[in-house]
Design a protein around this motif. Sequence first.
Motif, PDB file in Angstrom:
ATOM      1  N   VAL A  48       0.843  -1.188   0.000  1.00  0.00           N
ATOM      2  CA  VAL A  48       0.000   0.000   0.000  1.00  0.00           C
ATOM      3  C   VAL A  48       0.873   1.229   0.000  1.00  0.00           C
ATOM      4  CG1 VAL A  48      -1.784   1.234   1.226  1.00  0.00           C
ATOM      5  CG2 VAL A  48      -1.803  -1.247   1.222  1.00  0.00           C
ATOM      6  N   ARG A  49       0.545   2.162  -0.885  1.00  0.00           N
ATOM      7  CA  ARG A  49       1.357   3.367  -0.992  1.00  0.00           C
ATOM      8  C   ARG A  49       0.969   4.350   0.086  1.00  0.00           C
ATOM      9  NH1 ARG A  49       0.824   8.127  -4.128  1.00  0.00           N
ATOM     10  NH2 ARG A  49      -1.128   7.348  -4.940  1.00  0.00           N
ATOM     11  N   GLY A  50       1.948   4.892   0.798  1.00  0.00           N
ATOM     12  CA  GLY A  50       1.700   5.859   1.844  1.00  0.00           C
ATOM     13  C   GLY A  50       1.758   7.268   1.301  1.00  0.00           C
ATOM     14  N   ASP A  51       1.667   8.244   2.151  1.00  0.00           N
ATOM     15  CA  ASP A  51       1.710   9.637   1.762  1.00  0.00           C
ATOM     16  C   ASP A  51       2.616  10.396   2.707  1.00  0.00           C
ATOM     17  OD1 ASP A  51       0.428  11.348  -0.230  1.00  0.00           O
ATOM     18  OD2 ASP A  51      -0.059  12.508   1.527  1.00  0.00           O
ATOM     19  N   THR A  52       2.313  11.786   2.861  1.00  0.00           N
ATOM     20  CA  THR A  52       3.142  12.597   3.751  1.00  0.00           C
ATOM     21  C   THR A  52       3.248  11.971   5.122  1.00  0.00           C
ATOM     22  OG1 THR A  52       2.391  14.537   2.559  1.00  0.00           O
ATOM     23  CG2 THR A  52       3.493  14.904   4.668  1.00  0.00           C
ATOM     24  N   PHE A  53       2.071  11.427   5.640  1.00  0.00           N
ATOM     25  CA  PHE A  53       2.079  10.757   6.928  1.00  0.00           C
ATOM     26  C   PHE A  53       2.033   9.259   6.687  1.00  0.00           C
ATOM     27  CE2 PHE A  53       1.612  14.230   9.729  1.00  0.00           C
ATOM     28  CZ  PHE A  53       1.000  15.181   8.954  1.00  0.00           C
ATOM     29  N   ARG A  54       2.911   8.501   7.283  1.00  0.00           N
ATOM     30  CA  ARG A  54       2.954   7.063   7.114  1.00  0.00           C
ATOM     31  C   ARG A  54       2.762   6.362   8.448  1.00  0.00           C
ATOM     32  NH1 ARG A  54       4.985   5.968   2.052  1.00  0.00           N
ATOM     33  NH2 ARG A  54       5.986   7.716   1.070  1.00  0.00           N
ATOM     34  N   MET A  55       2.505   5.053   8.386  1.00  0.00           N
ATOM     35  CA  MET A  55       2.321   4.295   9.620  1.00  0.00           C
ATOM     36  C   MET A  55       3.635   4.221  10.378  1.00  0.00           C
ATOM     37  SD  MET A  55      -0.201   1.157   8.675  1.00  0.00           S
ATOM     38  CE  MET A  55      -0.161   0.633  10.376  1.00  0.00           C
ATOM     39  N   PRO A  56       3.623   4.339  11.695  1.00  0.00           N
ATOM     40  CA  PRO A  56       4.859   4.283  12.471  1.00  0.00           C
ATOM     41  C   PRO A  56       5.522   2.933  12.351  1.00  0.00           C
ATOM     42  CG  PRO A  56       2.940   4.196  13.896  1.00  0.00           C
ATOM     43  CD  PRO A  56       2.439   4.505  12.514  1.00  0.00           C
ATOM     44  N   SER A  57       6.830   2.947  12.298  1.00  0.00           N
ATOM     45  CA  SER A  57       7.594   1.714  12.174  1.00  0.00           C
ATOM     46  C   SER A  57       7.388   0.845  13.398  1.00  0.00           C
ATOM     47  CB  SER A  57       9.086   2.033  12.013  1.00  0.00           C
ATOM     48  OG  SER A  57       9.837   0.855  12.028  1.00  0.00           O
ATOM     49  N   ARG A  58       7.267  -0.454  13.182  1.00  0.00           N
ATOM     50  CA  ARG A  58       7.056  -1.380  14.280  1.00  0.00           C
ATOM     51  C   ARG A  58       8.345  -2.071  14.709  1.00  0.00           C
ATOM     52  NH1 ARG A  58       2.381  -0.229  16.794  1.00  0.00           N
ATOM     53  NH2 ARG A  58       0.736   0.152  15.282  1.00  0.00           N
ATOM     54  N   SER A  59       9.441  -1.725  14.094  1.00  0.00           N
ATOM     55  CA  SER A  59      10.711  -2.334  14.481  1.00  0.00           C
ATOM     56  C   SER A  59      11.419  -1.438  15.482  1.00  0.00           C
ATOM     57  CB  SER A  59      11.596  -2.529  13.243  1.00  0.00           C
ATOM     58  OG  SER A  59      11.808  -1.304  12.615  1.00  0.00           O
ATOM     59  N   PRO A  60      12.099  -2.027  16.485  1.00  0.00           N
ATOM     60  CA  PRO A  60      12.772  -1.216  17.499  1.00  0.00           C
ATOM     61  C   PRO A  60      13.837  -0.332  16.879  1.00  0.00           C
ATOM     62  CG  PRO A  60      12.621  -3.511  18.175  1.00  0.00           C
ATOM     63  CD  PRO A  60      12.219  -3.456  16.734  1.00  0.00           C
ATOM     64  N   LEU A  61      13.910   0.899  17.347  1.00  0.00           N
ATOM     65  CA  LEU A  61      14.912   1.841  16.867  1.00  0.00           C
ATOM     66  C   LEU A  61      16.172   1.747  17.714  1.00  0.00           C
ATOM     67  CD1 LEU A  61      12.651   4.939  16.255  1.00  0.00           C
ATOM     68  CD2 LEU A  61      13.606   3.409  14.554  1.00  0.00           C
ATOM     69  N   PRO A  62      17.323   2.114  17.148  1.00  0.00           N
ATOM     70  CA  PRO A  62      18.559   2.084  17.933  1.00  0.00           C
ATOM     71  C   PRO A  62      18.466   3.026  19.124  1.00  0.00           C
ATOM     72  CG  PRO A  62      19.013   2.350  15.586  1.00  0.00           C
ATOM     73  CD  PRO A  62      17.534   2.504  15.763  1.00  0.00           C
ATOM     74  N   ALA A  63      19.226   2.685  20.156  1.00  0.00           N
ATOM     75  CA  ALA A  63      19.226   3.498  21.367  1.00  0.00           C
ATOM     76  C   ALA A  63      19.965   4.799  21.116  1.00  0.00           C
ATOM     77  CB  ALA A  63      19.898   2.725  22.497  1.00  0.00           C
ATOM     78  N   PRO A  64      19.704   5.834  21.925  1.00  0.00           N
ATOM     79  CA  PRO A  64      20.409   7.099  21.800  1.00  0.00           C
ATOM     80  C   PRO A  64      21.888   6.929  22.053  1.00  0.00           C
ATOM     81  CG  PRO A  64      18.427   7.334  23.123  1.00  0.00           C
ATOM     82  CD  PRO A  64      18.652   5.881  22.922  1.00  0.00           C
ATOM     83  N   PRO A  65      22.665   7.992  21.810  1.00  0.00           N
ATOM     84  CA  PRO A  65      24.107   7.891  21.924  1.00  0.00           C
ATOM     85  C   PRO A  65      24.560   7.518  23.324  1.00  0.00           C
ATOM     86  CG  PRO A  65      23.403  10.165  21.762  1.00  0.00           C
ATOM     87  CD  PRO A  65      22.217   9.339  21.465  1.00  0.00           C
ATOM     88  N   ARG A  66      25.697   6.866  23.366  1.00  0.00           N
ATOM     89  CA  ARG A  66      26.257   6.424  24.636  1.00  0.00           C
ATOM     90  C   ARG A  66      26.715   7.637  25.447  1.00  0.00           C
ATOM     91  NH1 ARG A  66      30.565   1.737  24.192  1.00  0.00           N
ATOM     92  NH2 ARG A  66      28.753   0.899  23.122  1.00  0.00           N
ATOM     93  N   GLY A  67      26.464   7.587  26.717  1.00  0.00           N
ATOM     94  CA  GLY A  67      26.874   8.679  27.581  1.00  0.00           C
ATOM     95  C   GLY A  67      25.692   9.209  28.363  1.00  0.00           C
ATOM     96  N   THR A  68      25.911  10.151  29.185  1.00  0.00           N
ATOM     97  CA  THR A  68      24.884  10.723  30.034  1.00  0.00           C
ATOM     98  C   THR A  68      24.307  11.963  29.367  1.00  0.00           C
ATOM     99  OG1 THR A  68      25.991   9.904  32.003  1.00  0.00           O
ATOM    100  CG2 THR A  68      24.383  11.663  32.309  1.00  0.00           C
ATOM    101  N   LEU A  69      23.000  11.959  29.129  1.00  0.00           N
ATOM    102  CA  LEU A  69      22.314  13.092  28.520  1.00  0.00           C
ATOM    103  C   LEU A  69      21.367  13.681  29.551  1.00  0.00           C
ATOM    104  CD1 LEU A  69      21.632  14.839  26.059  1.00  0.00           C
ATOM    105  CD2 LEU A  69      19.936  13.124  25.410  1.00  0.00           C
ATOM    106  N   ARG A  70      21.649  14.878  29.980  1.00  0.00           N
ATOM    107  CA  ARG A  70      20.817  15.543  30.968  1.00  0.00           C
ATOM    108  C   ARG A  70      19.783  16.414  30.252  1.00  0.00           C
ATOM    109  NH1 ARG A  70      25.168  17.532  35.620  1.00  0.00           N
ATOM    110  NH2 ARG A  70      25.940  15.439  36.149  1.00  0.00           N
ATOM    111  N   LEU A  71      18.523  16.062  30.456  1.00  0.00           N
ATOM    112  CA  LEU A  71      17.448  16.794  29.811  1.00  0.00           C
ATOM    113  C   LEU A  71      16.862  17.816  30.779  1.00  0.00           C
ATOM    114  CD1 LEU A  71      15.539  13.894  28.016  1.00  0.00           C
ATOM    115  CD2 LEU A  71      17.203  15.466  27.034  1.00  0.00           C
TER     116      LEU A  71
END
Length: 678
Positions: free
Chosen positions: A272-295
């Motif tokens: 099925v062809r998507g458009d500007t908005f597509r279905m969210p990916s169901r595969s796990p995404l890589p983790a954020p960068p290594r190290g301590t990130l203070r938000l």
Amino acid sequence: MKIAVLFCFFLLIIFQTDFGQNEEIPRKQRRKIYHRRLRKSSTSHKHRSNRQLGTPQTTIFTPVARFPVVNFDYGMEEKFESFSSFPGVESSYNVLPGKKGHCLVKGITMYNKAVWSPEPCTTCLCSDGRVLCDETMCHPQRCPQTVIPEGECCPVCSATEQREPTNLLHKQLPPLQVGMDQIVRKEALQSEEDEAMKEDTEQKTETPESRNQRQLYSEGDSRGGDRKQRPGEERRLAHQQQRQGREEEEEEDEEEEGEEDEEDEEDEEDPVRGDTFRMPSRSPLPAPPRGTLRLPSGCSLSYRTISCINAMLTQIPPLTAPQITSLELTGNSIASIPDEAFNGLPNLERLDLSKNNITSPGIGPKAFKLLKKLTRLNMDGNNLIQIPSELPSTLEEVKINENNLQAIDKESLSDLYQLVTLELEGNNLSEVNVNPLAFKPLKSLAYLRLGKNKFRIIPQGLPASIEELYLENNQIEEITEICFNHTRKINVIVLRYNKIEENRIAPLAWINQENLESIDLSYNKLYHVPSYLPKSLLHLVLLGNQIERIPGYVFGHMEPGLEYLYLSFNKLADDGMDRVSFYGAYHSLRELFLDHNDLKSVPPGIQEMKALHFLRLNNNKIRNILPEEICNAEEDDDSNLEHLHLENNYIKIREIPSYTFSCIRSYSSIVLKPQNIK
């Protein structure tokens, strides 16, 4: 005798070999049959549950219809069949059906078969001009403890439980928000295990010379002391070897099952062809960068997205996270963007700075220069008076709606040759302060939104690639012959809430357009349906004008023919139309809306519209309905009408002959109540 014994022994060996070779084939076949039966039984159960829920009810002004819940853990093909299996969906003025089945959702055009998720747990489909939405059913988890992450609707296994392998098409996402300290601890443990496995592998593969050399180096440390083995290292290495062996066996089994599932899914899936908005990916995404990130307080981390929505920030927080691809800073009090604001986020692809207090002088000249991968930039609802300079050439979407833009010069949009969508609504732009060459660099621009500005004419210099143009809520008074000379791909033009009269539309303004399928001229100053409409037109919206007449043969030159005609909220009377008014559209018209007019009878020629599905005649002054006005007594064929609205007229329902609607398949599609009493 010996020869016979040897011969029998030889045959016995052959039979045993054949049996051993063929034993695996039935096992694989049985497994494949089991998976197919499981999928079919799940599908049949899903359809049974849909039938039990019944037919949904919708409202004419609601562009999104609610449908029975469908389990999204199954194939895409089955899901779309479930969408199209519900009859009786009301039409809406806010859709753009057209030849390609476009849908208009919150000002954004979706192509036919486009799939998107407007909110968690809800997935929508554009199907032939109608927006269909389903709520996601959660797949049961096979683990003792489950949690529901923030922003999600389905439970997932808790962090302490190990996930079991699954063969579902769409796997459940892990929790969206993860603390940075947990990620760091996991990565530290993983790195220790990786180093141990690496050492163990090197010991197995090293040569005798390298082994001797390693022993010499390991006999003492830099101070000549003996090397001490870390506590538990031997046990950990042994445990890793055992685990590695188990994982290899599990991977082999999973590869076998995966290959069989892929064979089954290749036969069943329908891309099925998507458009500007597509279905969210169901595969796990890589983790954020290594190290301590203070938000900062009020911010959250969702894999590669940092979200600081309504976090009361007064400046862009200093962040160093090369793997972050999306930054959301909506609804804060940020007033400036210094040059070094995004130095620590070089891989940003999406940046949302909407609803802040950003001013043009507060943006550094090189603020966006280092964002070499940025594709989407949203700066809606700020205080900009000009488009920021030196925007990345990788941008595909730019939104600067509801600002205070005063001008667009020749260089404002330079180098944005990959830009597809440009939205500049709600500013102070006009033909006076927009340079005719401003849009020339935009070689890929397809969607241009310039509504809520001060244009009096169609902007000049539109790129040849433009497909959809939105100019609602301006002060446009005329459409000249040269407006669309170079826009041969244009498909949708929206000009509602302007000051256009039918005699101010040039005869050659758009009649020769080959791809123009949808025109919206609602809420202008039209007294007649305009002549010289495009030959390719399929969808015409003329709501809220002062139209009194539909000229004869006005649709006669169209090919393949007009399909959607909306004339609600006008001043049409019986003498304003006749049989030749709809000439050329009898075979093609699917929706005809004539509600909220001054009609006293059903317009002539309705029974000849064989393709008509939706007819609205409510809120008129109709008193009588003759049998031959809706159904042709000389023909036995059933009508295609699915919705007939006649409420709020002056019809005496009890006096309607019983055979007046005999050609309509379902009487439930006829709305006659309430009626006015005079």
